[in-house]
Structures are given as structure tokens and as C-alpha cells.
Motif scaffolding. Structure first.
Motif, PDB file in Angstrom:
ATOM      1  N   GLU A 145      -5.992 -37.240  -2.175  1.00 36.01           N
ATOM      2  CA  GLU A 145      -7.418 -37.342  -1.904  1.00 36.01           C
ATOM      3  C   GLU A 145      -7.705 -38.567  -1.055  1.00 36.01           C
ATOM      4  O   GLU A 145      -6.844 -39.465  -0.955  1.00 36.01           O
ATOM      5  N   LEU A 155      -7.369 -39.236  -9.491  1.00 33.85           N
ATOM      6  CA  LEU A 155      -8.015 -38.144  -8.769  1.00 33.85           C
ATOM      7  C   LEU A 155      -9.488 -38.023  -9.145  1.00 33.85           C
ATOM      8  O   LEU A 155      -9.856 -38.119 -10.320  1.00 33.85           O
ATOM      9  N   ARG A 156     -10.332 -37.751  -8.124  1.00 32.03           N
ATOM     10  CA  ARG A 156     -11.760 -37.579  -8.368  1.00 32.03           C
ATOM     11  C   ARG A 156     -12.160 -36.109  -8.440  1.00 32.03           C
ATOM     12  O   ARG A 156     -13.277 -35.802  -8.868  1.00 32.03           O
ATOM     13  N   THR A 157     -11.292 -35.221  -7.994  1.00 29.95           N
ATOM     14  CA  THR A 157     -11.590 -33.798  -8.126  1.00 29.95           C
ATOM     15  C   THR A 157     -11.666 -33.444  -9.607  1.00 29.95           C
ATOM     16  O   THR A 157     -10.781 -33.785 -10.385  1.00 29.95           O
ATOM     17  N   ARG A 158     -12.728 -32.759  -9.988  1.00 24.74           N
ATOM     18  CA  ARG A 158     -12.967 -32.457 -11.395  1.00 24.74           C
ATOM     19  C   ARG A 158     -12.862 -30.952 -11.650  1.00 24.74           C
ATOM     20  O   ARG A 158     -13.210 -30.123 -10.800  1.00 24.74           O
ATOM     21  N   ASP A 169     -14.630 -29.072  -8.419  1.00 15.74           N
ATOM     22  CA  ASP A 169     -15.400 -29.747  -7.382  1.00 15.74           C
ATOM     23  C   ASP A 169     -14.631 -30.980  -6.928  1.00 15.74           C
ATOM     24  O   ASP A 169     -14.159 -31.771  -7.764  1.00 15.74           O
ATOM     25  N   GLY A 170     -14.506 -31.143  -5.605  1.00 19.74           N
ATOM     26  CA  GLY A 170     -13.832 -32.319  -5.084  1.00 19.74           C
ATOM     27  C   GLY A 170     -13.317 -32.092  -3.678  1.00 19.74           C
ATOM     28  O   GLY A 170     -13.596 -31.071  -3.043  1.00 19.74           O
ATOM     29  N   LYS A 172      -9.771 -32.726  -1.066  1.00 22.56           N
ATOM     30  CA  LYS A 172      -8.365 -33.050  -0.904  1.00 22.56           C
ATOM     31  C   LYS A 172      -8.096 -33.380   0.564  1.00 22.56           C
ATOM     32  O   LYS A 172      -8.744 -32.837   1.468  1.00 22.56           O
ATOM     33  N   ALA A 188      -6.479 -31.263 -10.505  1.00 23.88           N
ATOM     34  CA  ALA A 188      -7.832 -31.750 -10.788  1.00 23.88           C
ATOM     35  C   ALA A 188      -7.851 -32.436 -12.150  1.00 23.88           C
ATOM     36  O   ALA A 188      -7.000 -32.162 -13.011  1.00 23.88           O
ATOM     37  N   ARG A 231     -11.834 -28.602   0.686  1.00 29.15           N
ATOM     38  CA  ARG A 231     -12.995 -28.910  -0.158  1.00 29.15           C
ATOM     39  C   ARG A 231     -13.146 -27.847  -1.230  1.00 29.15           C
ATOM     40  O   ARG A 231     -12.897 -26.650  -1.002  1.00 29.15           O
ATOM     41  N   ASP A 233     -16.120 -26.714  -3.789  1.00 29.18           N
ATOM     42  CA  ASP A 233     -17.533 -26.868  -4.142  1.00 29.18           C
ATOM     43  C   ASP A 233     -17.935 -25.742  -5.089  1.00 29.18           C
ATOM     44  O   ASP A 233     -18.177 -24.608  -4.661  1.00 29.18           O
TER      45      ASP A 233
END
Length: 407
Positions: A145, A155-158, A169-170, A172, A188, A231, A233
Motif C-alpha cells: 500500500e 495495512l490500511r485496507t479494511r 475498502d482500501g 493497493k 486486508a 482500489r 471501494d
């Protein structure tokens, strides 16, 4: 064409049984076939990158058994052991100057397909592996990321569970094969701040609503390997697409890195050998002051140093591959192999450019192409600094913190 060699195939020189000798002969013949295929079908790097041409090559590589080489035959693979698979990938790197394509094959196989082999359910394996092995579908591993490269646990992707599915959501970054991928393995956070057990791996189809791929990067090296951002979303993924189990993402990633840091880098051995061969030919032919420059000690010693770097790197990679074949949990051998091969590739690229003089800096030459392709090798699969941290930790040095090592 799919090559079938069992896990007991041994290409090492210390196998003196009849079975071992037969396996070595089979592996050598397979490598010759792969090299001939690469020369015939995978010529110069297409520039600009053309997705249709890439997929045409991919299908051909699938027909040769390359994109599923280490996958069990029950799922459409060739069932090669890691030592033989590394030898085959070296042959691919030697036969074709398109190291980027070989890199994409390896990233598909070791970072995405093997996690499905090792952590997938029987249903998941039968659903995805056959087409990924035949070349009909291409895989990508989405973990890195913008704010989480080496520190993969940040990692911030959840991924939030809602009944029988998760919502992802997040964003890469630097995702190899993303522009052409049909299947993604996405990491994630299901338990933000949960450390090693806070990550979960998902198999996500490329046409899943909410998943979008950005434009391909214009890279200095590995130009034959398409790379882009991804992405997510509100991307809805069935719970049945979880790889392993919730919280097992870090284990999935660690397994893929062990494969990557060992077998992927074999392609660079082939590229280095190809450039070393052409360098030797050049210094034998190029004359200055009335004699071939290979007769000058400064030149001949540099070629010897290039040879030493290549052969030393190959020995370390082969040892790591043997450990992988034995099921070893050793982290040091893969890290040493990754360090040795990537540093040797840069060094040999620099030396090959120097020995060619002005010819070495002309665009499209094999020396400058190797150098450009080698530069990323010190960064992906965990930077070389991360590898040194891992080795130091194994030696009891540098504290107990366990770094990630993203791609």
C-alpha cells in the motif's frame, strides 16, 4: 504441454542413484525445451506494453506448463519440486531478454497461486487452480500500500464481515500483473492493530464490483511486467473466498514470500548468465591497441568477478530451494539467496555496461536492460535491508521485532 515431475526429482549434483540421475536428465531436457521456447516465442520486450500480446505469450507459457509448474498435477499443474522449478525459471530467464515477463510468471505462481495451493480449501483449489495453471487466467497479489510497504502489518485496507460476506475498502500499490489479472489475492485488516493475527487473505475476482485497477506504471525496469494500483471501494467478497481462515493473512503472506525469495529470483540467474555469455564474447572480439580487450588483466579480472558473483548466487539459491523442497522453516537461506541474486544482478549489469564502453549505454542493449531490470530486485519481495534484518534476527541480533517485507 505440461511437464510432470514428482517432488522427489532432484537436480542436485549429490544425487547418485539411478532415480536421481534420471530426474536430473529429465530436468535438463525440460530446461533445454523451455529455453528453446523462450528464444522462439518470447523475443524482445514489447514496448509499449500491449495487453493482447502479453496474454498471447501467457497462453503459450501456460501450454508449456510454466505458469503452474509447482502446482500438483491433480489441479492442472506440472508438480515440479522447488529445485526443478528454479532451474526451469532460470532457463526461461536465459532464453528470453524479457525478464519482466518471467517476473510476471513468477509473481503469478509464487505470490498468488501457491498460497491457494497451500491454504485453499478443496473447493477453492478446484475452482481457481486449473485455469490459473493452463494460462487461461492470470493472478496478482495485492498487498503493498502507499503507506505500508515493508511494514505489512500496518495495512490500511479494511475488511468488515457482514453476514456471509466481507466488505473491503482500501488502496493497493505496485501490484504486479494488476492490469491483466483475472484473480487477485488481497490482504486486508480484519482486526486493525491485531498484529500478526490481524490480517486476512481473500481471493477476489477481477470483475467484482468495487474493484478497480489504475493505469499501468511506466517503470525503469521490468517493462514487460504490467504493474498498477488497485482500489477497493465497498467491494463485497463472499466469506467462502477467505484464504486459510480469518486472521491467517500474515501466514499466507509469509508462505508466499518463502517461495518468492527462493524461486522467483532464478529468472535473474538466467538473465545474468545470458549477459555474461555475451560479455565474454564481446571482450574476445573487441580490440584496442591491437589486441582483444579480454587480454587486459583489468578486463579479464572483472569478468572473473562477474562469474564468481553469478555462481555464488546460484549456489545460495539452490540451497534455499532444497530447503523449501524439504519443508524447512528456515528464513535465513531464502533471505541470503534473495540478497545474493539481487546484488549480483546489479553488479553484473554495471560491469557489463562498463566493459562495453559507449555501446553499453545504448538503449535496448542486453547489458543496460539487465541493469534496469536488476534495480527493482533489491526492493521487491522485501527490500535487501529487510532481508538483512531477518537474518540478523535469526542470529539473535537486532531485537525481536518481526518486520513484514512487502512487495
Amino acid at each position: 504441454m505440461t511437464f510432470v515431475f514428482g517432488a522427489d526429482a532432484d537436480t542436485s549434483a549429490d544425487s547418485d542413484t539411478d532415480t536421481g540421475a534420471d530426474a536430473q536428465a529429465d530436468a535438463a531436457e525440460m530446461c533445454r525445451m523451455v529455453e528453446a521456447f523462450a528464444r522462439r516465442e518470447l523475443g524482445d520486450v514489447p514496448d509499449p506494453f500491449a495487453p493482447a500480446e502479453f496474454r498471447r505469450r501467457w497462453l503459450l507459457a501456460g501450454g508449456q506448463g510454466l505458469v503452474g509448474s509447482v502446482v500438483p498435477t491433480a489441479y492442472g499443474g506440472s508438480g515440479l519440486d522447488p529445485v526443478t522449478a528454479a532451474a526451469v525459471l532460470e532457463a526461461l530467464g536465459h532464453g528470453s531478454p524479457d525478464t519482466g515477463f518471467a517476473f510476471s510468471v513468477a509473481a503469478h505462481l509464487f505470490a498468488t497461486v501457491m498460497p491457494i495451493v497451500e491454504f485453499g480449501t478443496e473447493e477453492q483449489k478446484r475452482r481457481w487452480l486449473p485455469a490459473l495453471c493452463s494460462g487461461e487466467r492470470i493472478a496478482a497479489h495485492a498487498i503493498t500500500e502507499p503507506e505500508a510497504g515493508s511494514d505489512t502489518l500496518a495495512l490500511r485496507t479494511r475488511a468488515v464481515r457482514e453476514g456471509d460476506h466481507y466488505v473491503l475498502d482500501g488502496a493497493k500499490a505496485f501490484t504486479t500483473n494488476a492490469p491483466v489479472a483475472d484473480v487477485f489475492v488481497v490482504q486486508a485488516a480484519t482486526a486493525p492493530g491485531g498484529g500478526f493475527f490481524g490480517l486476512t487473505a481473500f481471493v477476489v475476482e477481477a470483475d467484482t464490483p468495487g474493484l478497480t485497477v489504475g493505469p499501468a506504471y511506466d517503470k525503469v525496469g521490468l517493462r514487460g511486467s504490467p504493474t498498477a494500483d488497485v482500489r477497493l471501494d465497498g467491494c463485497v467478497v463472499p466469506a467462502s473466498h477467505v484464504l486459510g481462515a480469518e486472521g491467517a493473512g500474515a501466514s499466507v503472506f509469509a508462505g508466499s514470500m518463502k517461495w518468492e525469495r527462493t524461486c522467483l529470483f532464478a529468472a535473474y540467474l538466467g538473465a545474468m548468465r545470458r549477459v555474461l555469455d555475451s560479455t565474454v564474447a564481446h571482450v574476445k572480439e573487441r580490440e584496442q591497441f591491437g589486441v582483444p580487450i579480454g587480454g587486459f588483466q583489468a578486463v579479464s579480472h572483472r569478468v572473473v568477478d562477474m562469474t564468481l558473483a553469478l555462481e555464488s548466487a546460484r549456489l545460495l539459491l539452490r540451497e534455499a530451494a532444497r530447503g523449501l523442497a524439504r519443508g524447512s522453516e528456515d528464513e535465513v537461506a531464502p533471505a541470503l539467496a534473495k540478497l545474493a541474486v539481487s546484488e549480483a544482478a546489479v553488479r553484473i549489469g554495471l560491469d557489463a555496461v562498463q566493459l562495453r564502453g559507449a555501446l553499453g549505454v545504448l538503449s535496448g542493449g542486453d547489458a543496460e536492460t539487465l541493469l534496469r531490470d536488476a534495480l527493482p530486485a533489491r526492493i521487491f519481495s522485501g527490500t535487501n535491508e529487510i532481508q538483512k534484518n531477518n537474518i540478523a534476527r535469526a542470529l539473535g541480533l537486532g531485537g525481536n521485532r518481526r518486520p513484514g517485507g512487502g512487495r
